[in-house]
Write a protein that holds these residues in place. Structure first.
Motif, mmCIF file in Angstrom:
data_model
loop_
_atom_site.group_PDB
_atom_site.id
_atom_site.type_symbol
_atom_site.label_atom_id
_atom_site.label_comp_id
_atom_site.label_asym_id
_atom_site.label_seq_id
_atom_site.Cartn_x
_atom_site.Cartn_y
_atom_site.Cartn_z
ATOM 1 N N LEU A 174 -0.843 21.328 -7.775
ATOM 2 C CA LEU A 174 -1.331 20.900 -6.467
ATOM 3 C C LEU A 174 -1.589 19.394 -6.453
ATOM 4 N N ILE A 175 -2.064 18.857 -7.579
ATOM 5 C CA ILE A 175 -2.283 17.414 -7.676
ATOM 6 C C ILE A 175 -0.963 16.666 -7.523
ATOM 7 N N VAL A 176 0.080 17.147 -8.177
ATOM 8 C CA VAL A 176 1.380 16.480 -8.081
ATOM 9 C C VAL A 176 1.882 16.487 -6.633
ATOM 10 N N LEU A 177 1.722 17.615 -5.922
ATOM 11 C CA LEU A 177 2.114 17.666 -4.512
ATOM 12 C C LEU A 177 1.365 16.612 -3.709
ATOM 13 N N ARG A 178 0.064 16.476 -3.951
ATOM 14 C CA ARG A 178 -0.753 15.483 -3.246
ATOM 15 C C ARG A 178 -0.304 14.067 -3.552
ATOM 16 N N VAL A 179 -0.243 13.761 -4.836
ATOM 17 C CA VAL A 179 -0.027 12.375 -5.250
ATOM 18 C C VAL A 179 1.379 11.892 -4.908
ATOM 19 N N VAL A 180 2.387 12.719 -5.157
ATOM 20 C CA VAL A 180 3.762 12.312 -4.837
ATOM 21 C C VAL A 180 3.923 12.101 -3.332
ATOM 22 N N SER A 181 3.331 12.983 -2.526
ATOM 23 C CA SER A 181 3.388 12.809 -1.073
ATOM 24 C C SER A 181 2.726 11.496 -0.663
ATOM 25 N N ALA A 182 1.583 11.191 -1.271
ATOM 26 C CA ALA A 182 0.869 9.955 -0.950
ATOM 27 C C ALA A 182 1.670 8.726 -1.363
ATOM 28 N N VAL A 183 2.311 8.789 -2.525
ATOM 29 C CA VAL A 183 3.129 7.660 -2.989
ATOM 30 C C VAL A 183 4.256 7.388 -2.001
ATOM 31 N N LEU A 184 4.903 8.444 -1.515
ATOM 32 C CA LEU A 184 6.001 8.277 -0.568
ATOM 33 C C LEU A 184 5.524 7.711 0.765
ATOM 34 N N VAL A 185 4.430 8.251 1.295
ATOM 35 C CA VAL A 185 3.928 7.807 2.594
ATOM 36 C C VAL A 185 3.376 6.385 2.524
ATOM 37 N N PHE A 186 2.455 6.156 1.589
ATOM 38 C CA PHE A 186 1.828 4.838 1.489
ATOM 39 C C PHE A 186 2.816 3.784 0.988
ATOM 40 N N GLY A 187 3.730 4.195 0.098
ATOM 41 C CA GLY A 187 4.746 3.258 -0.383
ATOM 42 C C GLY A 187 5.674 2.827 0.742
ATOM 43 N N GLY A 188 6.061 3.781 1.601
ATOM 44 C CA GLY A 188 6.910 3.440 2.737
ATOM 45 C C GLY A 188 6.221 2.494 3.702
ATOM 46 N N LEU A 189 4.952 2.771 4.000
ATOM 47 C CA LEU A 189 4.192 1.885 4.890
ATOM 48 C C LEU A 189 4.042 0.496 4.283
ATOM 49 N N SER A 190 3.823 0.443 2.966
ATOM 50 C CA SER A 190 3.650 -0.846 2.300
ATOM 51 C C SER A 190 4.939 -1.670 2.322
ATOM 52 N N LEU A 191 6.078 -1.005 2.122
ATOM 53 C CA LEU A 191 7.354 -1.713 2.063
ATOM 54 C C LEU A 191 7.849 -2.170 3.428
ATOM 55 N N PHE A 192 7.684 -1.326 4.447
ATOM 56 C CA PHE A 192 8.331 -1.595 5.731
ATOM 57 C C PHE A 192 7.379 -2.047 6.838
ATOM 58 N N VAL A 193 6.088 -1.862 6.656
ATOM 59 C CA VAL A 193 5.129 -2.227 7.710
ATOM 60 C C VAL A 193 4.235 -3.385 7.273
ATOM 61 N N VAL A 194 3.542 -3.221 6.173
ATOM 62 C CA VAL A 194 2.578 -4.231 5.734
ATOM 63 C C VAL A 194 3.258 -5.400 5.033
ATOM 64 N N LYS A 195 4.147 -5.101 4.087
ATOM 65 C CA LYS A 195 4.922 -6.124 3.372
ATOM 66 C C LYS A 195 4.019 -7.183 2.726
ATOM 67 N N GLU A 196 3.086 -6.730 1.919
ATOM 68 C CA GLU A 196 2.146 -7.621 1.255
ATOM 69 C C GLU A 196 2.221 -7.389 -0.248
ATOM 70 N N LYS A 197 2.107 -8.465 -1.027
ATOM 71 C CA LYS A 197 2.194 -8.374 -2.476
ATOM 72 C C LYS A 197 0.847 -8.680 -3.128
ATOM 73 N N ILE A 198 0.622 -8.083 -4.296
ATOM 74 C CA ILE A 198 -0.570 -8.374 -5.089
ATOM 75 C C ILE A 198 -0.393 -9.755 -5.712
ATOM 76 N N GLN A 199 -1.426 -10.586 -5.594
ATOM 77 C CA GLN A 199 -1.281 -12.002 -5.899
ATOM 78 C C GLN A 199 -1.572 -12.390 -7.343
ATOM 79 N N SER A 200 -2.377 -11.644 -8.067
ATOM 80 C CA SER A 200 -2.776 -12.092 -9.398
ATOM 81 C C SER A 200 -2.755 -10.958 -10.413
#
Length: 295
Positions: free
Chosen positions: A38-64
């Motif tokens: 169940l943890i894997v279902l949660r975490v993989v889904s979150a990685v896909l959703v949040f990763g997609g938003l980060s790549l295509f919407v926010v487009k911000e990088k960690i600076q340090s």
């Protein structure tokens, strides 16, 4: 809408989601999906959703590099250790026991905030934490006394509470420098590295085609509400609230857990329980009360 009202609304919604999760996740485990699966279902889904938003919407990088070190620690405490201990503990113990032990987390938040963030522990906030904790413990003491939870399950829930408290403190500086999506996407990505090896075998084992609609609904709740929505609301609130305030809302989870049980006809709401709930809300108010300006 007033910013303070928005923050409290977000934290209230998170507490409601987590309060409901104690009962909903138990419907899934262990008969349909084992805890680590169940943890894997949660975490993989979150990685896909949040990763997609980060790549295509926010487009911000960690600076340090220092921020990356903090993200790795957040992934370890907030996802890997937090999730492994929570779901394996909840699988072994009762929802009431689990919600009771969660009240330890704000204590960890206050102590770590004082040590790491140099956040002064004010007297009225300490009183608020003690009042809310006392109310929560009195509220569920009679139920907890009848629960047949595993000692190992209770210990795992205690580990979970401590890890979540550490996560709240560690992630606070990141919330002040980056967009919440940026932080959450990286934290889940790091955390997934730690949980996938434990849960890969359990996630591919079930016969998903045989699951009834109610179990699919429960899985959807765990993924969409508890994972994606709750994390978004939590990290957004962290931009404007102290770790102590975020942590103390955990005290509301036992209240919601009991209210949900009442709505399902599994418990009775009495004047005594209403009094204990009032103690919890009073404690939340004291913790969130702004410091008086110096004259």
């Amino acid at each position: 809408m007033n910013r303070q009202v928005q923050v409290h609304g977000a934290l209230f919604a998170v507490a409601l989601i987590y309060g409901a999760n104690y009962s909903i996740a138990k419907e899934i485990m262990p008969d349909y999906v084992l805890p680590f699966g169940l943890i894997v279902l949660r975490v993989v889904s979150a990685v896909l959703v949040f990763g997609g938003l980060s790549l295509f919407v926010v487009k911000e990088k960690i600076q340090s590099k220092n921020d990356w070190v903090r993200i790795i620690l957040c992934g370890l405490f907030g996802i890997t250790l937090n999730q492994l201990s929570f779901f394996s503990g909840l699988n072994l113990t009762s929802p009431i026991n689990a919600s009771l032990i969660q009240t330890v987390s704000p204590v960890v938040v206050v102590l770590l905030s004082s040590f790491l963030l140099k956040e002064r522990i004010q007297v009225f906030r300490m009183v608020g934490i003690l009042l809310a904790g006392l109310g929560a413990m009195m509220l569920i003491s009679s139920k907890a006394g009848n629960a047949q939870g595993s000692i190992l399950g209770d210990i795992l829930m205690l580990v979970n509470a401590a890890c979540f408290g550490a996560f709240l403190v560690l992630v606070k500086p990141l919330m002040q420098r980056y967009n919440p999506i940026t932080v959450v996407s990286r934290v889940f990505l790091v955390g997934s590295v730690g949980v996938i090896p434990f849960g890969l075998g359990q996630v591919i084992k079930p016969d998903y085609a045989s699951f009834p609609a109610s179990i699919w609904g429960a899985i959807a709740f765990v993924i969409i509400c508890m994972t994606i929505l709750a994390y978004l609301l939590n990290v957004w609130a962290m931009k404007y609230a102290s770790p102590s305030l975020v942590g103390v809302y955990i005290y509301l989870q036992p209240v919601f857990a009991i209210l949900i049980a009442v709505s399902l006809g599994k418990d009775a709401f009495t004047f005594q329980k209403a009094l204990y709930a009032a103690m919890i809300f009073g404690g939340v108010y004291l913790v969130s009360k702004p410091r008086k300006p110096a004259l």
